[in-house]
Design a protein around this motif. Structure first.
Motif, PDB file in Angstrom:
ATOM      1  N   THR A 186       9.698 -25.344 -69.074  1.00 23.87           N
ATOM      2  CA  THR A 186      10.686 -24.673 -69.925  1.00 23.87           C
ATOM      3  C   THR A 186      11.782 -24.076 -69.054  1.00 23.87           C
ATOM      4  OG1 THR A 186       9.379 -22.619 -69.871  1.00 23.87           O
ATOM      5  CG2 THR A 186       9.005 -24.125 -71.728  1.00 23.87           C
ATOM      6  N   TRP A 187      12.985 -24.061 -69.590  1.00 17.34           N
ATOM      7  CA  TRP A 187      14.120 -23.460 -68.886  1.00 17.34           C
ATOM      8  C   TRP A 187      14.087 -21.951 -69.096  1.00 17.34           C
ATOM      9  CZ3 TRP A 187      17.259 -26.083 -65.639  1.00 17.34           C
ATOM     10  CH2 TRP A 187      17.288 -27.471 -65.737  1.00 17.34           C
ATOM     11  N   ASN A 188      14.133 -21.195 -67.999  1.00 18.36           N
ATOM     12  CA  ASN A 188      14.124 -19.731 -68.062  1.00 18.36           C
ATOM     13  C   ASN A 188      15.353 -19.181 -67.363  1.00 18.36           C
ATOM     14  OD1 ASN A 188      11.462 -19.442 -69.303  1.00 18.36           O
ATOM     15  ND2 ASN A 188      10.650 -20.144 -67.331  1.00 18.36           N
ATOM     16  N   GLU A 189      15.966 -18.185 -67.991  1.00 15.31           N
ATOM     17  CA  GLU A 189      17.106 -17.529 -67.350  1.00 15.31           C
ATOM     18  C   GLU A 189      16.595 -16.628 -66.240  1.00 15.31           C
ATOM     19  OE1 GLU A 189      21.147 -14.936 -68.342  1.00 15.31           O
ATOM     20  OE2 GLU A 189      19.505 -15.033 -69.808  1.00 15.31           O
ATOM     21  N   CYS A 190      17.211 -16.714 -65.080  1.00 10.89           N
ATOM     22  CA  CYS A 190      16.741 -15.971 -63.910  1.00 10.89           C
ATOM     23  C   CYS A 190      17.917 -15.303 -63.204  1.00 10.89           C
ATOM     24  CB  CYS A 190      16.039 -16.891 -62.915  1.00 10.89           C
ATOM     25  SG  CYS A 190      14.646 -17.808 -63.595  1.00 10.89           S
ATOM     26  N   PHE A 191      17.588 -14.224 -62.508  1.00  7.92           N
ATOM     27  CA  PHE A 191      18.511 -13.643 -61.535  1.00  7.92           C
ATOM     28  C   PHE A 191      17.913 -13.916 -60.163  1.00  7.92           C
ATOM     29  CE2 PHE A 191      19.695 -10.196 -58.632  1.00  7.92           C
ATOM     30  CZ  PHE A 191      21.080 -10.321 -58.675  1.00  7.92           C
ATOM     31  N   ALA A 192      18.732 -14.358 -59.220  1.00  6.49           N
ATOM     32  CA  ALA A 192      18.201 -14.753 -57.912  1.00  6.49           C
ATOM     33  C   ALA A 192      19.086 -14.259 -56.782  1.00  6.49           C
ATOM     34  CB  ALA A 192      18.045 -16.262 -57.834  1.00  6.49           C
ATOM     35  N   GLN A 193      18.466 -14.076 -55.623  1.00  6.52           N
ATOM     36  CA  GLN A 193      19.170 -13.746 -54.390  1.00  6.52           C
ATOM     37  C   GLN A 193      18.681 -14.680 -53.295  1.00  6.52           C
ATOM     38  OE1 GLN A 193      18.348  -9.572 -53.650  1.00  6.52           O
ATOM     39  NE2 GLN A 193      20.310  -8.957 -54.522  1.00  6.52           N
ATOM     40  N   LEU A 194      19.625 -15.234 -52.556  1.00  7.84           N
ATOM     41  CA  LEU A 194      19.288 -16.049 -51.387  1.00  7.84           C
ATOM     42  C   LEU A 194      19.530 -15.208 -50.145  1.00  7.84           C
ATOM     43  CD1 LEU A 194      18.497 -18.756 -50.085  1.00  7.84           C
ATOM     44  CD2 LEU A 194      20.924 -19.397 -50.147  1.00  7.84           C
TER      45      LEU A 194
ATOM     46  N   ALA B  28      12.197 -10.430 -68.247  1.00  6.67           N
ATOM     47  CA  ALA B  28      11.330  -9.361 -67.726  1.00  6.67           C
ATOM     48  C   ALA B  28      12.171  -8.195 -67.222  1.00  6.67           C
ATOM     49  CB  ALA B  28      10.449  -9.908 -66.607  1.00  6.67           C
ATOM     50  N   PHE B  29      13.348  -8.508 -66.641  1.00  7.17           N
ATOM     51  CA  PHE B  29      14.289  -7.462 -66.229  1.00  7.17           C
ATOM     52  C   PHE B  29      14.669  -6.577 -67.404  1.00  7.17           C
ATOM     53  CE2 PHE B  29      16.455  -8.894 -62.062  1.00  7.17           C
ATOM     54  CZ  PHE B  29      15.854  -7.865 -61.383  1.00  7.17           C
ATOM     55  N   ASP B  30      15.058  -7.234 -68.513  1.00  3.61           N
ATOM     56  CA  ASP B  30      15.490  -6.477 -69.695  1.00  3.61           C
ATOM     57  C   ASP B  30      14.355  -5.645 -70.267  1.00  3.61           C
ATOM     58  OD1 ASP B  30      17.954  -7.646 -69.396  1.00  3.61           O
ATOM     59  OD2 ASP B  30      17.554  -9.262 -70.829  1.00  3.61           O
ATOM     60  N   ALA B  31      13.146  -6.195 -70.276  1.00  2.00           N
ATOM     61  CA  ALA B  31      12.001  -5.479 -70.839  1.00  2.00           C
ATOM     62  C   ALA B  31      11.591  -4.290 -69.975  1.00  2.00           C
ATOM     63  CB  ALA B  31      10.824  -6.441 -70.997  1.00  2.00           C
ATOM     64  N   ALA B  32      11.751  -4.419 -68.673  1.00  2.00           N
ATOM     65  CA  ALA B  32      11.336  -3.345 -67.763  1.00  2.00           C
ATOM     66  C   ALA B  32      12.276  -2.152 -67.816  1.00  2.00           C
ATOM     67  CB  ALA B  32      11.255  -3.891 -66.343  1.00  2.00           C
ATOM     68  N   GLY B  33      13.559  -2.374 -68.149  1.00  2.00           N
ATOM     69  CA  GLY B  33      14.508  -1.274 -68.190  1.00  2.00           C
ATOM     70  C   GLY B  33      14.941  -0.846 -66.807  1.00  2.00           C
ATOM     71  N   GLU B  34      15.694   0.244 -66.754  1.00  2.00           N
ATOM     72  CA  GLU B  34      16.251   0.691 -65.479  1.00  2.00           C
ATOM     73  C   GLU B  34      15.193   1.159 -64.501  1.00  2.00           C
ATOM     74  OE1 GLU B  34      19.212   3.626 -66.098  1.00  2.00           O
ATOM     75  OE2 GLU B  34      20.556   2.319 -67.241  1.00  2.00           O
ATOM     76  N   ASP B  35      14.141   1.824 -65.015  1.00  2.00           N
ATOM     77  CA  ASP B  35      13.128   2.391 -64.124  1.00  2.00           C
ATOM     78  C   ASP B  35      11.962   1.444 -63.872  1.00  2.00           C
ATOM     79  OD1 ASP B  35      14.625   4.739 -64.026  1.00  2.00           O
ATOM     80  OD2 ASP B  35      13.632   5.542 -65.823  1.00  2.00           O
TER      81      ASP B  35
END
Length: 414
Positions: free
Chosen positions: A48-56, A68-75
């Motif tokens: 499945t295609w998942n939206e991700c944030f990545a750093q190289l 998961a970023f959105d669900a976790a919130g700022e803290d």
């Protein structure tokens, strides 16, 4: 990585540059990711295609799930997954790629990344520019990683090689076969195999014939093909004419020691990476451009470093790498040398993302092999070095550092 005061002066700069590379941010942003094939080359279980944030960072791609970023919130804290790209192969798909066999539809601007084992990931970007920027960032990170390992090898030979009692014998031109046991990985993620390794140098008559030919040519004319040898890997030490090798390397364009990630391990590390054309003698045989990892087995009372040199120098001689079988090239301006592009008083690296992006859009680059990419990136680096290190550029930099006005700088230059 801390550079201790007792570190050999030849190795101090390379440790600093290795540390900087491991912490250098090459690219970051959002994309869609699909794990296409698993380590065995089979379709992944979760396609499945998942939206991700990545750093190289360095050659490690850290990927966070955007949901998961959105669900976790700022803290909240989200643990990323890591993909090592130091040994990856890339393929850009600009036109269209089928999304799946059932739903139909096509995707544009997809980057295919093959990593350890047979793992393959597909990354989908929202624009051609984003695809180009990410591809350029990954290629630059991989290129700087490889050239730094070459420079590490050269620094190691210069710094520690001179301390070996028999360094003169080790550095002599290889005229006969070199045979010994070694552990070999035929690609990243594949299991280690204990093999009998036979390094065959170029035919001596062909070598002497070439030397006579070169004496009659202008000093800068090296158009005559250089004779090369080969490396064969066997399952047994008892090799006859009928013995079938596991694999053969007839052509190599790079061979270097791998920094073992810890300075105390340097003396015992024998790990070497060899890149070139590899023939696997299966049924039927297959020849591909790729790489292998080799760890020559250590002999009693011999350090790993010395065993590595005993294996690496014959490899240099067999494929005429880095100036061998004559003298190793020490000039950092020479693209053929181990120390190419090694700066003296600046950060490592002459290329930027936009430099590599321009190569990506060069006609024919889509079909370039990894060998061709390495060659083109070195050529572009040499061009940037000439520009940056020219007397005019150095003078301009010196004057700028002294806060002189632009009018004064131009007056002196003209």
């Amino acid at each position: 990585m801390e550079v201790a005061q007792d570190t050999l002066p030849e190795l101090q700069p390379i440790f600093t540059f290795l540390n900087s590379h491991q912490n250098k941010l090459y690219q970051e942003g959002y994309f869609l990711k699909l794990h296409d094939l698993d380590s065995r080359g089979r379709p992944s279980g979760d396609r499945t295609w998942n939206e991700c944030f990545a750093q190289l960072v360095g050659t490690v791609l850290s990927v966070w799930d955007a949901a998961a970023f959105d669900a976790a919130g700022e803290d909240g804290e989200v643990v990323p997954t890591f993909i090592n790209l130091s040994d990856a192969s890339l393929r850009m798909v600009i036109e269209s790629l089928p999304m799946d066999s059932q739903g139909g539809g096509n995707l544009q601007n997809v980057l295919s990344i093959s990593t350890a084992g047979n793992n393959r990931y597909l990354l989908h970007f929202n624009s051609l520019n984003s695809l180009t920027q990410w591809t350029a960032g990954i290629r630059l990170a991989m290129f700087e990683h490889a050239t730094l390992q070459e420079a590490y090898t050269g620094s190691l030979i210069a710094g520690k090689g001179r301390m070996l009692n028999n360094i003169g014998v080790i550095m002599e031109r290889t005229k006969f076969k070199t045979e010994d046991w070694a552990r070999v990985r035929f690609g990243a993620g594949t299991p280690w195999r204990r093999c009998w390794c036979v390094i065959t140098p170029p035919d001596e008559k062909e070598y002497q014939k070439l030397q006579k030919t070169l004496k009659k040519r202008p000093i800068y004319d090296r158009s005559t093909p250089v004779p090369t040898g080969d490396i064969k890997f066997y399952e047994t030490r008892k090799v006859t004419k009928k013995t079938r090798p596991i694999a053969t390397i007839n052509d190599a364009y790079s061979a270097y020691a791998i920094y073992p990630q810890s300075k105390p391990l340097i003396d015992q590390s024998t790990l070497v990476k060899l890149e070139g054309s590899i023939t696997i003698h299966s049924s039927p045989p297959s020849t591909t451009e790729g790489f292998i990892f080799v760890m020559p087995e250590v002999h009693p009372a011999v350090t790993g470093f010395e065993m590595m040199l005993r294996w690496l120098l014959p490899v240099f001689d067999s494929f005429a790498l880095y100036g061998r079988p004559n003298r190793l090239i020490a000039d950092s301006l020479d693209q053929r040398g181990l120390m190419f592009a090694m700066p003296k008083e600046k950060r490592y690296g002459y290329l930027e993302i936009f430099d590599v992006s321009s190569l990506i859009h060069t006609n024919g680059s889509q079909t370039w092999s990894e060998r061709q990419w390495r060659k083109e990136l070195k050529k572009l680096t040499a061009s940037r070095m000439t520009t940056e290190d020219s007397p005019q550029a150095l003078l301009l930099l010196h004057l700028a550092n002294r806060f002189m006005g632009l009018h004064d700088v131009l007056t002196l230059l003209l």
